[in-house]
Design a protein around this motif. Structure first.
Motif, PDB file in Angstrom:
ATOM      1  N   ILE A  11      -0.612   4.353   5.554  1.00 31.59           N
ATOM      2  CA  ILE A  11      -1.271   4.565   4.269  1.00 31.59           C
ATOM      3  C   ILE A  11      -1.975   3.272   3.865  1.00 31.59           C
ATOM      4  O   ILE A  11      -1.402   2.183   3.934  1.00 31.59           O
ATOM      5  N   THR A  12      -3.243   3.401   3.467  1.00 28.42           N
ATOM      6  CA  THR A  12      -4.020   2.245   3.023  1.00 28.42           C
ATOM      7  C   THR A  12      -4.524   2.496   1.605  1.00 28.42           C
ATOM      8  O   THR A  12      -4.627   3.644   1.162  1.00 28.42           O
ATOM      9  N   THR A  13      -4.830   1.430   0.885  1.00 21.21           N
ATOM     10  CA  THR A  13      -5.439   1.588  -0.440  1.00 21.21           C
ATOM     11  C   THR A  13      -6.783   0.864  -0.452  1.00 21.21           C
ATOM     12  O   THR A  13      -7.005  -0.085   0.301  1.00 21.21           O
ATOM     13  N   ASP A  55       0.825  -1.207   0.000  1.00 24.28           N
ATOM     14  CA  ASP A  55       0.000   0.000   0.000  1.00 24.28           C
ATOM     15  C   ASP A  55       0.860   1.259   0.000  1.00 24.28           C
ATOM     16  O   ASP A  55       0.547   2.247  -0.682  1.00 24.28           O
ATOM     17  N   THR A  59      -2.872  14.310  -0.730  1.00 30.59           N
ATOM     18  CA  THR A  59      -2.918  12.851  -0.635  1.00 30.59           C
ATOM     19  C   THR A  59      -4.226  12.433   0.035  1.00 30.59           C
ATOM     20  O   THR A  59      -4.982  13.268   0.542  1.00 30.59           O
ATOM     21  N   GLN A  65      -6.687   5.961  -2.051  1.00 34.35           N
ATOM     22  CA  GLN A  65      -5.886   5.834  -0.841  1.00 34.35           C
ATOM     23  C   GLN A  65      -6.462   6.616   0.325  1.00 34.35           C
ATOM     24  O   GLN A  65      -7.250   7.544   0.158  1.00 34.35           O
ATOM     25  N   GLU A  85      -0.596   7.663  -7.359  1.00 31.96           N
ATOM     26  CA  GLU A  85      -1.543   8.775  -7.333  1.00 31.96           C
ATOM     27  C   GLU A  85      -0.883  10.083  -6.909  1.00 31.96           C
ATOM     28  O   GLU A  85      -1.260  11.170  -7.366  1.00 31.96           O
ATOM     29  N   SER A 132      -4.770  -3.061   1.192  1.00 34.88           N
ATOM     30  CA  SER A 132      -5.098  -3.419  -0.196  1.00 34.88           C
ATOM     31  C   SER A 132      -6.595  -3.481  -0.485  1.00 34.88           C
ATOM     32  O   SER A 132      -6.998  -3.515  -1.648  1.00 34.88           O
ATOM     33  N   SER A 188       0.524   3.653  -3.396  1.00 35.31           N
ATOM     34  CA  SER A 188      -0.042   4.988  -3.194  1.00 35.31           C
ATOM     35  C   SER A 188       0.793   6.081  -3.845  1.00 35.31           C
ATOM     36  O   SER A 188       0.297   7.182  -4.109  1.00 35.31           O
ATOM     37  N   THR A 223     -13.359   6.823  -4.100  1.00 37.57           N
ATOM     38  CA  THR A 223     -12.941   8.091  -3.502  1.00 37.57           C
ATOM     39  C   THR A 223     -13.777   9.246  -4.037  1.00 37.57           C
ATOM     40  O   THR A 223     -14.264  10.095  -3.280  1.00 37.57           O
TER      41      THR A 223
END
Length: 596
Positions: free
Chosen positions: A145-147, A67, A96, A137, A74, A109, A71, A156
Motif C-alpha cells: 500500500i502506498t500513499t 503508508d 480501496t 492511496q 480513508e 508517502s 491508508s 486521485t
C-alpha cells in the motif's frame, strides 16, 4: 449517461451528519441521470490521530508502515459513506486504492500514479452502484500500500475523472470556490467563477489550500473540468478549465507562501557545471526548490540563491555543505524568516507595468523585497515574514482583485462561446493508460534570441528601490522580460538583473546608470548577444530532476548559465547566443521522451 466524479475532503466527512450530507449529494446526482464515483478522504482529524499514534514509537517510523497505517483513514471513510448511501435506499460499493486498480511507483508517502485499471469501477457503475473510492492511496508492483502525499485525494479524484472520461470532477470542500486570495487572510477576497488551469497551478504551488498542484497537473494534461464547490451549500462555486475569467485583467489572484527559507551559495565560479553541482545535490534528497536566482557576480564569480520550504532548510544545508569545496564557493548563507508574495495572471505577459505596479504597492506599504523572480504569468517577491500579511493586502488592493473585471465571464458564457465557435479543448496527453500517468509532460523547449542583459550591483536593500527602478525603466518605454533580484553577499546589498531586446540595450544602460547614480549603487553591467532557453511543461517542480537535467545538458556542452528563473510551468536559463542552438537541440534530445 454522463459520469461525474465527486471528491469529499476530510472536513466534508468529519462526522455522521456530514457523511449523510455527502451521501445525499451523490444520490441526488445519480437521480439526475449521472453515473457517480465518489472519492473520499479520511474523516477530519483522523490522520492527525494516526500520526500521533505512530509518534509513540519514535520520530522516524518506517515509511512503508506509515503508508499502511495512514491508508486506514480513508478505508474507514469509504465504508461509512457506502453504509450511509445504503441507509438512504441506494446502492454503493466501497473500494480501496488497490481495489480500484490505482497502481503507483514505490515512493512511500509521496508515490506517483503509473496507471489505473478501470474495469471493476465501470462494471459496478453499469450495475447501478455509486462507487465510493478511497483517495490518497494505491498499490505498487509488490502489492504494498502506498500513499500519494499531500493533496492525494484531489489527485486521485482528477486522475479517475481523466481515465474514466468523466464530464466533470466536483471537489467538495469547506469553502465555496476559489478566491482571489485566501479569504481567511483577507476577508475582502473575491470568489471567482472561472480560473484557468495555468493560473490555478501557479496558485496551488504557492500554497492556495483549495486544490493541490498535482491534481491540477492531471486536469490540464487530460482536459478535465474541475468544479470546486461547498460541501455545506448548493452554491455554484468555481470552474477550473482551460479559459480564464477575464481577457483583460493583468492579475487574477495573489498568494502568500508563509514559511520560506532562502539559501545563497556565495562566490560560485562563473563557469559551466556549477549550477549542476548545486542542484544535483539538492535533487538527490528529493527537496523541491522554489525561487531560483543566479545573478551576475563580480570578478568571475556569481551568487546562486534559491528558496525551499522552511522545514527542509536543515536537509538542504546538510546536502550542500560537503560539496562546497568541490564547487569552489566562498561560503553559504541562509535566512528562514521569510515569506513569498506572488501575483498570478494569464494576461500579464501582454501588459507592461505589472511588475512595477506590484513593487510600488509593496514600497508604499513599507515592505522590503529580498528576492524577485518573474515568469510569463507570475511575479514573486520574497519579503520578511513579519511583513507578509501587509504585503499581501497591499498587492491585492493595488490590482483591485476584490472587484470583478468588467469583462468577467461565467462558466455558462464560456461553454456557450465554445459551442458557438465549435471549439474542442485540446488535451496535452491523449494516452491515458500509459505506465506513468504522472510522468513529466513537457509542452515545448523554446529559444528567445537577440536578447541583452543589464545588471545593477550594490542595490540598497531597502523598500522602494525596485519600484523606482522599474517605474523609470517603464517610463523610458523599455519592455523588460525576465527580472531577477538576488542576494549578492556584499555589505548586505542586493543585485538586480533584467533582460531586454538587444536593440534596447543602449537606452536601458543609460537609464540604469541614472538609477545607479541616484541611489549610490556600486555599478552597472550590460551584455548583448544572449539568449533565453526555456523548458515549459507540467510537473517541472515536483519532478526535481528537471533542473538537474537542464544544467547537466548545458554543462556537458560547456555552456555557461548567466541567469536562472523558475516557475511552476517554466525553467529559464540565460546563456550566450552563440550556444543557443546547441543548447536547444541538446535539451530536445534529453527530454524527447517527455515532450507531448
Amino acid at each position: 449517461m454522463s459520469l461525474i466524479v465527486q471528491k469529499f475532503g476530510g472536513t466534508s466527512v468529519a462526522d455522521v451528519e456530514k457523511i449523510r450530507a455527502a451521501a445525499r449529494k451523490a444520490i441526488r446526482a445519480q437521480h439526475q441521470g449521472h453515473r457517480v464515483v465518489m472519492v473520499v478522504s479520511a474523516m477530519g482529524k483522523n490522520t492527525d490521530r494516526l500520526l500521533e499514534l505512530a509518534g509513540e514509537f519514535g520520530p522516524n517510523p518506517p515509511a512503508r508502515e506509515m503508508d499502511m497505517l495512514l491508508s486506514t483513514g480513508e478505508q474507514v471513510s469509504v465504508s461509512l459513506v457506502a453504509m450511509a448511501i445504503a441507509s438512504l435506499g441506494s446502492r454503493a460499493v466501497s473500494l480501496t486504492g488497490g481495489q480500484i486498480g490505482l497502481h503507483t511507483d514505490s515512493s512511500f508517502s509521496k508515490a506517483r500514479i503509473r496507471s489505473i485499471s478501470t474495469e471493476r469501477i465501470e462494471k459496478l457503475l453499469d450495475d447501478g452502484n455509486i462507487v465510493v473510492a478511497a483517495g490518497f492511496q494505491g498499490i505498487d508492483d509488490d502489492l504494498n500500500i502506498t500513499t500519494l502525499g499531500r493533496g492525494g485525494s484531489d489527485t486521485t479524484a482528477v486522475a479517475l475523472a481523466a481515465v474514466l472520461g468523466a464530464d466533470a470532477c466536483e471537489i467538495y470542500t469547506d469553502v465555496d470556490g476559489v478566491y482571489t486570495t485566501d479569504p481567511r487572510l483577507l476577508p475582502e477576497a473575491r470568489r471567482v467563477d472561472v480560473i484557468s488551469y495555468d493560473e490555478m497551478l501557479e496558485l496551488a504551488s504557492l500554497g492556495a489550500s483549495v486544490m493541490h498542484n498535482r491534481s491540477i497537473e492531471f486536469a490540464k494534461k487530460f482536459g478535465v473540468p474541475i468544479h470546486v464547490r461547498s460541501s455545506f451549500s448548493d452554491s455554484q462555486g468555481t470552474m477550473i478549465v482551460a479559459e480564464q475569467e477575464s481577457e483583460s485583467a493583468p492579475v487574477s489572484g495573489a498568494a502568500m507562501t508563509p514559511n520560506e527559507a532562502r539559501v545563497t551559495v556565495l562566490g560560485v565560479p562563473d563557469v559551466p557545471g556549477k549550477s549542476l553541482q548545486i542542484f544535483s545535490a539538492i535533487a538527490d534528497q528529493k527537496i523541491a526548490v522554489d525561487m531560483v536566482v543566479q545573478n551576475i557576480g563580480d570578478g568571475g564569480k556569481a551568487d546562486v540563491s534559491f528558496t525551499v520550504q522552511r522545514g527542509e532548510l536543515a536537509a538542504t544545508l546538510a546536502a550542500l555543505q560537503p560539496i562546497l569545496p568541490a564547487i569552489g564557493a566562498d561560503g553559504i548563507t541562509h535566512d528562514d524568516s521569510l515569506s513569498k508574495i506572488s501575483v498570478v495572471g494569464a494576461n500579464m505577459v501582454d501588459q507592461a507595468g505589472v511588475a512595477s505596479q506590484m513593487f510600488r504597492a509593496l514600497a508604499d506599504a513599507g515592505v522590503n523585497i529580498h528576492m524577485i523572480t518573474t515568469s510569463e504569468i507570475k511575479i514573486s517577491a520574497l519579503v520578511s515574514r513579519d511583513q507578509a500579511s501587509e504585503a499581501l493586502r497591499a498587492v491585492h488592493q493595488s490590482f483591485e482583485l476584490h472587484v470583478s473585471p468588467s469583462d468577467a465571464k461565467s462558466w455558462t458564457q464560456i461553454k456557450a462561446d465554445r459551442e458557438a465557435k465549435g471549439v474542442e479543448v485540446e488535451t496535452l496527453v491523449s494516452r491515458l493508460r500509459d505506465d506513468a500517468l504522472e510522468a513529466l509532460t513537457l509542452t515545448g523547449i523554446s529559444l528567445l534570441d537577440g536578447q541583452a542583459r543589464v545588471t545593477l550591483s550594490g542595490v540598497p536593500d531597502q523598500p522602494g528601490i525596485a519600484a523606482d527602478m522599474f517605474e523609470r525603466i517603464g517610463a523610458a518605454g523599455i519592455s523588460v522580460d525576465m527580472i531577477v533580484q538576488g542576494y549578492d553577499g556584499d555589505d548586505g546589498s542586493t543585485s538586480v538583473s533584467f533582460t531586454v531586446e538587444e536593440s534596447a540595450l543602449e537606452s536601458s544602460l543609460k537609464v540604469a546608470n541614472e538609477i545607479a547614480q541616484s541611489h549610490g549603487m556600486r555599478g552597472v553591467q550590460g551584455e548583448s548577444g544572449i539568449a533565453k532557453v526555456t523548458v515549459s511543461g507540467i510537473g517541472l517542480r515536483s519532478h526535481t530532476h528537471v533542473a538537474t537535467l537542464l544544467f547537466r545538458t548545458l554543462s556537458d556542452a560547456n555552456i555557461n548559465v548567466e541567469m536562472i528563473g523558475t516557475s511552476e510551468l517554466q525553467v529559464n536559463a540565460v546563456i550566450d547566443s552563440k550556444s543557443a542552438e546547441t543548447a536547444k537541440s541538446g535539451l530536445e534530445k534529453v527530454f524527447a521522451g517527455s515532450l507531448s
